[in-house]
Motif scaffolding. Structure first.
Motif, PDB file in Angstrom:
ATOM      1  N   TYR A  40      -8.944  -4.870  -0.382  1.00 47.80           N
ATOM      2  CA  TYR A  40     -10.097  -5.746  -0.245  1.00 47.80           C
ATOM      3  C   TYR A  40      -9.675  -7.187  -0.022  1.00 47.80           C
ATOM      4  O   TYR A  40      -8.769  -7.689  -0.689  1.00 47.80           O
ATOM      5  N   GLY A  42     -11.540  -5.656   7.799  1.00 50.21           N
ATOM      6  CA  GLY A  42     -11.398  -4.715   6.690  1.00 50.21           C
ATOM      7  C   GLY A  42     -12.594  -4.775   5.763  1.00 50.21           C
ATOM      8  O   GLY A  42     -13.719  -5.041   6.182  1.00 50.21           O
ATOM      9  N   VAL A  43     -12.338  -4.515   4.473  1.00 47.47           N
ATOM     10  CA  VAL A  43     -13.408  -4.517   3.477  1.00 47.47           C
ATOM     11  C   VAL A  43     -13.340  -5.798   2.652  1.00 47.47           C
ATOM     12  O   VAL A  43     -12.273  -6.339   2.408  1.00 47.47           O
ATOM     13  N   ASN A  85       0.812  -1.206   0.000  1.00 53.47           N
ATOM     14  CA  ASN A  85       0.000   0.000   0.000  1.00 53.47           C
ATOM     15  C   ASN A  85       0.852   1.266   0.000  1.00 53.47           C
ATOM     16  O   ASN A  85       0.401   2.315   0.432  1.00 53.47           O
ATOM     17  N   ASP A  97      -8.075   1.240  -0.088  1.00 48.25           N
ATOM     18  CA  ASP A  97      -8.630   0.118   0.668  1.00 48.25           C
ATOM     19  C   ASP A  97      -8.143  -1.180   0.051  1.00 48.25           C
ATOM     20  O   ASP A  97      -8.259  -1.383  -1.156  1.00 48.25           O
ATOM     21  N   VAL A 104     -19.865   1.496   3.628  1.00 46.65           N
ATOM     22  CA  VAL A 104     -18.538   1.909   4.091  1.00 46.65           C
ATOM     23  C   VAL A 104     -18.649   3.359   4.553  1.00 46.65           C
ATOM     24  O   VAL A 104     -19.197   4.202   3.838  1.00 46.65           O
TER      25      VAL A 104
END
Length: 171
Positions: free
Chosen positions: A78, A113-114, A69, A76, A154
């Motif tokens: 995923y 997380g997502v 990242n 984000d 979100v």
């Protein structure tokens, strides 16, 4: 038994080799260091990354900070699950990030997380699937099997007052 009676296990500690104690010992004079040079001197330590004067690898590479990242620090990441992975659930079950963690399909950190569901594979049972995002093919496959798709909202933070003021001044 007393504290003074404690001894290391026999053979676990070797006696240190005594160097530089006369030529009769076989390790006198230069004490096994050879003659001259950096490694013969006291404190003559060469850095383990030293490349003989060539710029070492750690200096040649750009500065890298952190893991992953790094190019988009606010992106984000995923956790990805395919429709085929949902076969572990019984018909009528509710598939949530917590349920996926319980079935060891994603890690606990990924569960916080997502989550995105992708459409690889087939589904033959009715499931209620809750995730943050769905691919178009995953959505059609889940709904074709009689299941429902629920999108987890979100949280989106509003822009700060300062940024709003800057926009007003530009116009």
């Amino acid at each position: 038994m007393k504290l003074s009676d404690l001894r290391p296990a026999p053979g676990s500690r070797k006696t240190a080799r005594r160097v530089g104690r006369g030529h009769g010992s076989g390790r006198g004079k230069t004490a096994g260091r050879g003659t001259k040079g950096q490694k013969a001197r006291t404190g003559g330590h060469i850095h383990r990354a030293f490349n003989g004067g060539q710029t070492r690898l750690s200096k040649r590479l750009p500065f890298l900070r952190g893991l992953g990242n790094s190019n988009a620090p606010f992106r984000d990441e995923y956790a990805i699950i395919n429709v085929a992975d949902l076969d572990l659930f019984e018909a009528g079950a509710q598939v949530t990030p917590e349920a996926l963690v319980a079935h060891d399909l994603i890690s606990a950190a990924e569960g916080r997380g997502v989550l995105k569901i992708l459409g690889d594979g087939e589904l033959d049972r009715v499931l209620t699937v809750r995730a943050h995002k769905f691919s178009a093919s995953a959505k059609t496959k889940i709904e074709a099997a009689g299941g429902t798709v629920e999108i987890i909202a979100v949280k989106v933070y509003e822009k700060t007052k300062r940024r709003k003021d800057e926009r007003a001044n530009r116009v």
